[in-house]
Enzyme design. Sequence first.
Site, PDB file in Angstrom:
ATOM      1  N   ASP A  96       0.869  -1.168   0.000  1.00 31.53           N
ATOM      2  CA  ASP A  96       0.000   0.000   0.000  1.00 31.53           C
ATOM      3  C   ASP A  96       0.913   1.226   0.000  1.00 31.53           C
ATOM      4  O   ASP A  96       1.924   1.245   0.687  1.00 31.53           O
ATOM      5  CB  ASP A  96      -0.877  -0.004   1.261  1.00 31.53           C
ATOM      6  CG  ASP A  96      -2.284   0.497   0.995  1.00 31.53           C
ATOM      7  OD1 ASP A  96      -2.405   1.619   0.479  1.00 31.53           O
ATOM      8  OD2 ASP A  96      -3.243  -0.213   1.324  1.00 31.53           O
ATOM      9  N   ASP A 204      -3.140   4.739  -2.305  1.00 36.89           N
ATOM     10  CA  ASP A 204      -4.236   5.299  -1.521  1.00 36.89           C
ATOM     11  C   ASP A 204      -4.660   6.675  -2.056  1.00 36.89           C
ATOM     12  O   ASP A 204      -3.807   7.552  -2.245  1.00 36.89           O
ATOM     13  CB  ASP A 204      -3.752   5.432  -0.073  1.00 36.89           C
ATOM     14  CG  ASP A 204      -4.867   5.669   0.919  1.00 36.89           C
ATOM     15  OD1 ASP A 204      -5.728   4.785   1.051  1.00 36.89           O
ATOM     16  OD2 ASP A 204      -4.877   6.738   1.564  1.00 36.89           O
ATOM     17  N   GLU A 263      -6.280   3.947  -6.012  1.00 38.80           N
ATOM     18  CA  GLU A 263      -7.606   4.087  -5.388  1.00 38.80           C
ATOM     19  C   GLU A 263      -8.137   5.487  -5.703  1.00 38.80           C
ATOM     20  O   GLU A 263      -7.479   6.481  -5.401  1.00 38.80           O
ATOM     21  CB  GLU A 263      -7.508   3.900  -3.873  1.00 38.80           C
ATOM     22  CG  GLU A 263      -8.883   3.860  -3.223  1.00 38.80           C
ATOM     23  CD  GLU A 263      -8.922   4.378  -1.803  1.00 38.80           C
ATOM     24  OE1 GLU A 263      -9.822   3.993  -1.059  1.00 38.80           O
ATOM     25  OE2 GLU A 263      -8.054   5.195  -1.433  1.00 38.80           O
ATOM     26  N   HIS A 335     -11.209  -3.090   3.078  1.00 39.51           N
ATOM     27  CA  HIS A 335     -11.216  -2.773   4.509  1.00 39.51           C
ATOM     28  C   HIS A 335     -12.070  -1.546   4.843  1.00 39.51           C
ATOM     29  O   HIS A 335     -12.196  -1.209   6.015  1.00 39.51           O
ATOM     30  CB  HIS A 335      -9.779  -2.553   4.968  1.00 39.51           C
ATOM     31  CG  HIS A 335      -9.148  -1.368   4.289  1.00 39.51           C
ATOM     32  ND1 HIS A 335      -8.858  -1.370   2.933  1.00 39.51           N
ATOM     33  CD2 HIS A 335      -8.805  -0.139   4.746  1.00 39.51           C
ATOM     34  CE1 HIS A 335      -8.352  -0.195   2.596  1.00 39.51           C
ATOM     35  NE2 HIS A 335      -8.313   0.570   3.672  1.00 39.51           N
ATOM     36  N   ASP A 336     -12.603  -0.871   3.842  1.00 43.28           N
ATOM     37  CA  ASP A 336     -13.454   0.304   4.076  1.00 43.28           C
ATOM     38  C   ASP A 336     -14.938   0.018   3.849  1.00 43.28           C
ATOM     39  O   ASP A 336     -15.772   0.898   4.080  1.00 43.28           O
ATOM     40  CB  ASP A 336     -13.076   1.440   3.110  1.00 43.28           C
ATOM     41  CG  ASP A 336     -11.677   1.984   3.335  1.00 43.28           C
ATOM     42  OD1 ASP A 336     -11.177   1.912   4.472  1.00 43.28           O
ATOM     43  OD2 ASP A 336     -11.088   2.480   2.349  1.00 43.28           O
TER      44      ASP A 336
HETATM   45  O1  TEU Z   1      -9.819   5.544   1.714  1.00 46.24           O
HETATM   46  C1  TEU Z   1     -10.200   6.575   0.867  1.00 46.24           C
HETATM   47  C2  TEU Z   1     -11.509   7.134   1.055  1.00 46.24           C
HETATM   48  O2  TEU Z   1     -11.947   7.945   0.279  1.00 46.24           O
HETATM   49  C3  TEU Z   1     -12.238   6.827   2.276  1.00 46.24           C
HETATM   50  O3  TEU Z   1     -12.785   8.015   2.731  1.00 46.24           O
HETATM   51  C4  TEU Z   1     -13.295   5.849   2.025  1.00 46.24           C
HETATM   52  O4  TEU Z   1     -14.116   6.287   1.000  1.00 46.24           O
HETATM   53  C5  TEU Z   1     -14.071   5.729   3.285  1.00 46.24           C
HETATM   54  O5  TEU Z   1     -13.225   5.112   4.203  1.00 46.24           O
HETATM   55  C6  TEU Z   1     -15.289   4.902   3.110  1.00 46.24           C
HETATM   56  O6  TEU Z   1     -15.965   4.921   4.330  1.00 46.24           O
HETATM   57  C7  TEU Z   1      -8.455   5.327   1.856  1.00 46.24           C
HETATM   58  C8  TEU Z   1      -8.210   4.097   2.696  1.00 46.24           C
HETATM   59  O7  TEU Z   1      -8.666   2.969   2.009  1.00 46.24           O
HETATM   60  C9  TEU Z   1      -8.845   4.297   4.036  1.00 46.24           C
HETATM   61  O8  TEU Z   1      -8.760   3.156   4.841  1.00 46.24           O
HETATM   62  C10 TEU Z   1      -8.145   5.456   4.684  1.00 46.24           C
HETATM   63  O9  TEU Z   1      -8.788   5.757   5.899  1.00 46.24           O
HETATM   64  C11 TEU Z   1      -8.138   6.694   3.812  1.00 46.24           C
HETATM   65  O10 TEU Z   1      -7.804   6.428   2.456  1.00 46.24           O
HETATM   66  C12 TEU Z   1      -7.098   7.667   4.307  1.00 46.24           C
HETATM   67  O11 TEU Z   1      -5.811   7.172   4.071  1.00 46.24           O
END
Ligand code: TEU
Length: 554
Positions: A96, A204, A263, A335-336
């Site tokens: 990542d 990210d 992403e 994971h989100d």
């Molecule tokens: O997530 C990017 C992001 O836009 C997040 O706001 C996501 O849409 C949100 O978590 C959904 O609820 C990335 C990573 O995947 C996330 O885990 C991180 O918290 C974020 O960037 C900041 O690095």
Amino acid sequence: MEWWKSATIYQVYPRSFADSDGDGIGDLRGIIDRVDYFATLGIDAVWLSPIYASPQDDNGYDISDYLAIEPTFGTLDDFDELVAVFHAAGIRIVMDLVVNHTSDEHAWFRESRSSLDNPKRDWYVWRPARPGTTAGEPGAEPNNWPSHFFGPSWALDELTGEYYLHLFSRKQPDLNWENHQVREEVYSMMRWWLDRGVDGFRMDVVNFLSKPEGYPDGVLAPGALFGDGFAHYASGPRIHEYLREMHDEVFASREGAFVTVGEMPAATIEQARLYTDPARRELDMIFQFEHVELDHPDGKFDYIPLDLVALKASLARWQVGLADVGWNSLYWNNHDQPRAVSRFGDAEEHRVQSAKCLATVLHLMRGTPYIYQGEELGMTNAGFTAIEQYRDIETLNYWRGAEQTSELLAAFAVASRDNARTPMHWTPGENAGFTTGEPWIGVPSNHVEINAQTELADPHSVLHHYRRLIALRHSEPVIVEGDFELLYPDDPRLFAYRRTLGDTVLVVVSNWSRDEVPLPAELRHPGVEPLIANDSTAGATTLGAWEARAYLLG
Ligand code: TEU
């Protein structure tokens, strides 16, 4: 052809994968010990969520040292061993890369905040209070962009009286990509990891790197507290230039077969075509968000029932939109996101069948499929009922700023990121075999039924269905290269499509409901054994609840 076109990539969230030392938090040794599990599944690469040194404000997406491993997870020696062991098993390692922001505990930020004239001041985004206001008073922030984790995206630093930008938590200050030293430092760090043997990067929020000059206010919707920042920083003015430069500086002169996936919240198909056109030398593919945003148009925690027709239309548009140029990534989970079987499937009545159905539909599309740990077991949402069970900064920040009702807790149970972050289920035993200690976040009780040990022993498990899908991508060129055509786009229960490569046709039919649904005559293939199917519960002319079949013809 590039290896990642026939590959399936498995995402590991290290905190929650396997704990080897009993501190309740997953670690690198835990991952190394499971190499056989990945080999059994047949996946081609593992993407590791961040394992760098970090205060863990956002579970590692806040990095304090890009060249060090988080001590809770292990050491650089462990990392080198992990790469060697996985490479020996034929599995690539994708890191990542979190370079929109660092931790506020990174040495760069400590220097940057130390004085107005520190040489690293310009490495981050510092601005005085809005003209005509006094720093610290409400509304004095330099612009009206909100943070993704709620509240303003600017924090006042008392020492110098200026604000710094943080699109995420206040412990995640945004780097200033306008500064060429920042960019060079990032590229050199990337080369350092490639030299250590990694095979690529998942980047990210990489479409957020370029912000417009002047940091203009976003448009304010009526009644809104904050403006629309996305319009300014998602795919900002210099983003393509930066990605091209990164490609030239990091990958171009290097032997090897790397993969890059960006992403990109809010990215459109038109933008994706630019980002992933091989001739432009930017990225191999992106994670787009359209299909995982259809079910909460009015806010992060405000879910509505799935509209299958809209979901099909969205996925089909991306399939067709990136057919002649670029490449898709395919995912239900990460994971989100809440767990797919709870969100899109039927975890109550048809968990196994619907998990296999979702997998079949996704994995037979064109693109590179991603599996998020536990998805291959059909793991469900966490089932948390009390705020004390949550750990996620996004969820907890929202709770602090909201009316703290039981309705909101119910919404978290549907939508919180922690639904994906509970420990991986290895065994039916205590703590699902994840740790011998106290897990950092609760283990759902359904691990007794849903776990790797039980599923490995059961040829009809969700796990073995995933294993077969992964193998099919290696053996059937039509899955990798075939054209895509959505069938019956307006049917609210049937998800069907056709893939075509020369004379070979692959027809995928599935039923996204509890009802038995009629199968249109042209989609019946009497006498043809399905290439893959879940349990058939109906006759030749119908599909049973959540039934999915794929027929290879010609
Ligand atoms: O997530 C990017 C992001 O836009 C997040 O706001 C996501 O849409 C949100 O978590 C959904 O609820 C990335 C990573 O995947 C996330 O885990 C991180 O918290 C974020 O960037 C900041 O690095």
